[in-house]
Design a protein around this motif. Structure first.
Motif, mmCIF file in Angstrom:
data_model
loop_
_atom_site.group_PDB
_atom_site.id
_atom_site.type_symbol
_atom_site.label_atom_id
_atom_site.label_comp_id
_atom_site.label_asym_id
_atom_site.label_seq_id
_atom_site.Cartn_x
_atom_site.Cartn_y
_atom_site.Cartn_z
ATOM 1 N N LYS A 295 0.786 -0.961 0.015
ATOM 2 C CA LYS A 295 -0.071 -0.087 0.037
ATOM 3 C C LYS A 295 0.974 1.269 0.004
ATOM 4 C CE LYS A 295 -4.125 -1.589 2.355
ATOM 5 N NZ LYS A 295 -4.586 -1.694 3.523
ATOM 6 N N ILE A 296 1.852 1.101 0.698
ATOM 7 C CA ILE A 296 2.857 2.418 0.825
ATOM 8 C C ILE A 296 3.508 2.522 -0.364
ATOM 9 C CG2 ILE A 296 4.941 3.497 2.049
ATOM 10 C CD1 ILE A 296 3.859 1.708 4.696
ATOM 11 N N SER A 297 4.128 1.609 -1.105
ATOM 12 C CA SER A 297 4.806 1.746 -2.297
ATOM 13 C C SER A 297 3.735 2.099 -3.302
ATOM 14 C CB SER A 297 5.438 0.190 -3.179
ATOM 15 O OG SER A 297 4.539 -0.510 -3.283
ATOM 16 N N LYS A 298 2.573 1.841 -3.373
ATOM 17 C CA LYS A 298 1.558 2.325 -4.204
ATOM 18 C C LYS A 298 1.362 3.787 -4.334
ATOM 19 C CE LYS A 298 -3.029 1.326 -6.105
ATOM 20 N NZ LYS A 298 -3.989 2.608 -5.477
ATOM 21 N N GLU B 113 2.259 6.612 -6.810
ATOM 22 C CA GLU B 113 1.165 7.506 -7.431
ATOM 23 C C GLU B 113 1.637 8.868 -7.172
ATOM 24 O OE1 GLU B 113 -2.481 4.672 -6.969
ATOM 25 O OE2 GLU B 113 -2.573 6.226 -5.804
ATOM 26 N N ARG B 114 2.143 9.347 -6.061
ATOM 27 C CA ARG B 114 2.498 10.542 -5.784
ATOM 28 C C ARG B 114 3.795 11.133 -6.675
ATOM 29 N NH1 ARG B 114 -0.998 8.887 -2.311
ATOM 30 N NH2 ARG B 114 -2.276 10.322 -1.213
ATOM 31 N N GLY B 115 4.315 10.470 -7.179
ATOM 32 C CA GLY B 115 5.526 10.749 -8.170
ATOM 33 C C GLY B 115 6.785 10.495 -7.608
ATOM 34 N N PHE B 116 6.802 9.724 -6.387
ATOM 35 C CA PHE B 116 8.149 9.213 -5.802
ATOM 36 C C PHE B 116 8.873 8.379 -6.796
ATOM 37 C CE2 PHE B 116 6.202 11.403 -2.252
ATOM 38 C CZ PHE B 116 7.379 12.056 -1.837
ATOM 39 N N ASP B 117 10.065 8.077 -6.802
ATOM 40 C CA ASP B 117 10.903 7.270 -7.542
ATOM 41 C C ASP B 117 11.182 5.897 -6.722
ATOM 42 O OD1 ASP B 117 12.543 5.847 -9.228
ATOM 43 O OD2 ASP B 117 14.168 7.095 -8.802
ATOM 44 N N ILE B 118 9.974 5.058 -6.710
ATOM 45 C CA ILE B 118 10.016 4.057 -5.967
ATOM 46 C C ILE B 118 9.207 2.946 -6.629
ATOM 47 C CG2 ILE B 118 7.743 4.778 -4.721
ATOM 48 C CD1 ILE B 118 9.126 3.392 -2.295
ATOM 49 N N PRO B 119 9.859 1.701 -6.760
ATOM 50 C CA PRO B 119 8.979 0.665 -7.671
ATOM 51 C C PRO B 119 7.772 0.133 -6.806
ATOM 52 C CG PRO B 119 11.189 -0.343 -6.639
ATOM 53 C CD PRO B 119 10.818 1.368 -6.146
ATOM 54 N N HIS B 120 6.799 -0.343 -7.672
ATOM 55 C CA HIS B 120 5.733 -0.781 -7.100
ATOM 56 C C HIS B 120 5.166 -1.943 -7.983
ATOM 57 C CE1 HIS B 120 1.625 -1.173 -5.344
ATOM 58 N NE2 HIS B 120 1.172 -1.152 -6.841
ATOM 59 N N PRO B 121 4.859 -3.128 -7.147
ATOM 60 C CA PRO B 121 4.570 -3.255 -5.816
ATOM 61 C C PRO B 121 5.904 -3.861 -4.905
ATOM 62 C CG PRO B 121 3.980 -5.093 -6.897
ATOM 63 C CD PRO B 121 4.468 -4.222 -7.964
#
Ligand code: ATP
Ligand code: MG
Length: 272
Positions: free
Chosen positions: A246-249, A253-261
């Protein structure tokens, strides 16, 4: 391999209380592998578990364990020996007056010689980290410790497949973590085939494959990542994303450079 072929299971067929618990279920579970089974209450998970070791036989279709059909009554012990079942409530599974007696029970039923049983008790208690409690009466143990003893009892029978039906439900977070650690070790080090039924989505992240049951049918099969990407469908199936995902999503979505899931808290911490 366990092959589940067009399996349906009906409780109390032909009565007014007839209930179709499983409908045309097909699945192949290779060995070794780590499968998780998820699904809402009443979706048929426990019924499925009981079909795997011949405790129930299909109303129609076949369950075949390493070439042996669970309907073959002459070979049912072969199947019970190879497919161990661990249930939700450890209190219902413990019968011995001491931990070692309890762990020995299944082996004694297999008619093994005492020296061999002795070796197996030692191995099994070590595998679950309960060797110090060998002479303890089980009623003095915590829920998590009892569940470890129940797993040891199954392990001592040296099954190739271990089916665990919501084994952490009655446990506190620490007890849950310990059990999951043991399950992972059994898969990674002992090369057991694990079939873990769970409500806790954070427990499925270690599995190779996740099978989703809904209303008595298999509605999806995929890796944890593949399943977690189907958030809307999870909702329909009565399932949640694990908090890490949920956090990575939210962040992606808010534009942070983080892989999901992302699957594990460790992975998430690394990215943060
Ligand atoms: N002994 C029984 N007699 C009649 N119906 C049953 C019996 N056991 C289970 N059922 C029904 O079969 C369906 C599947 O039950 P099952 O226990 O396999 O589901 P489950 O996915 O394990 O649920 P839970 O998450 O609550 O453990 C449910 O509708 C349940 O009510
Ligand atoms: Mg159940």
């Amino acid at each position: 391999m366990i092959e589940i072929k067009s399996v349906s299971y009906v409780y109390q067929p032909g009565t007014s209380q007839e209930k179709v618990a499983l409908r045309n279920v097909n699945l192949e579970i290779p060995s070794p592998s780590f499968f998780c089974i998820v699904g809402a209450n009443g979706s048929g998970k426990s019924t499925f578990a009981r079909l795997l070791n011949g405790l129930y036989t299909p109303t129609s279709g076949d369950v075949i364990v390493d070439g042996i059909n669970t309907k073959d009554e002459e070979k049912i012990w072969e199947i019970r020996k190879n497919v161990g079942l661990v249930f939700q409530n450890p209190d219902n599974q413990i019968i011995g007056m001491t931990v070692e007696e309890d762990v020995a029970f299944g082996c004694e039923n297999l008619g093994l010689p005492p020296e061999e049983i002795e070796e197996r008790i030692e191995f099994a208690l070590r595998a679950v980290g309960m060797e110090e409690y060998r002479k303890y009466p089980p009623y003095l143990l915590s829920g998590g410790q009892k569940q470890r003893v129940a797993i040891a009892g199954i392990l001592a029978m040296m099954p190739k497949y271990i089916v665990l039906d919501e084994p952490t439900t009655m446990l506190d977070p620490k007890g849950r973590k310990d059990i999951i650690k043991i399950i992972r070790k059994l898969y990674e080090e002992e090369k057991k085939t694990i079939i873990l039924i769970t409500h806790h989505m954070e427990e499925v992240v270690w599995a190779e494959k996740v099978v989703v049951f809904f209303n008595g049918e298999i509605v999806d099969l995929g890796t944890p990542k593949e399943i977690f990407l189907k958030e809307e469908r999870l909702d329909e199936w009565g399932l949640n994303l694990p908090i890490t995902t949920k956090i990575s999503k939210c962040l992606s979505e808010r534009g942070f450079d983080i892989p999901h899931p992302l699957l594990t808290p460790e992975e998430l911490a690394l990215w943060l």
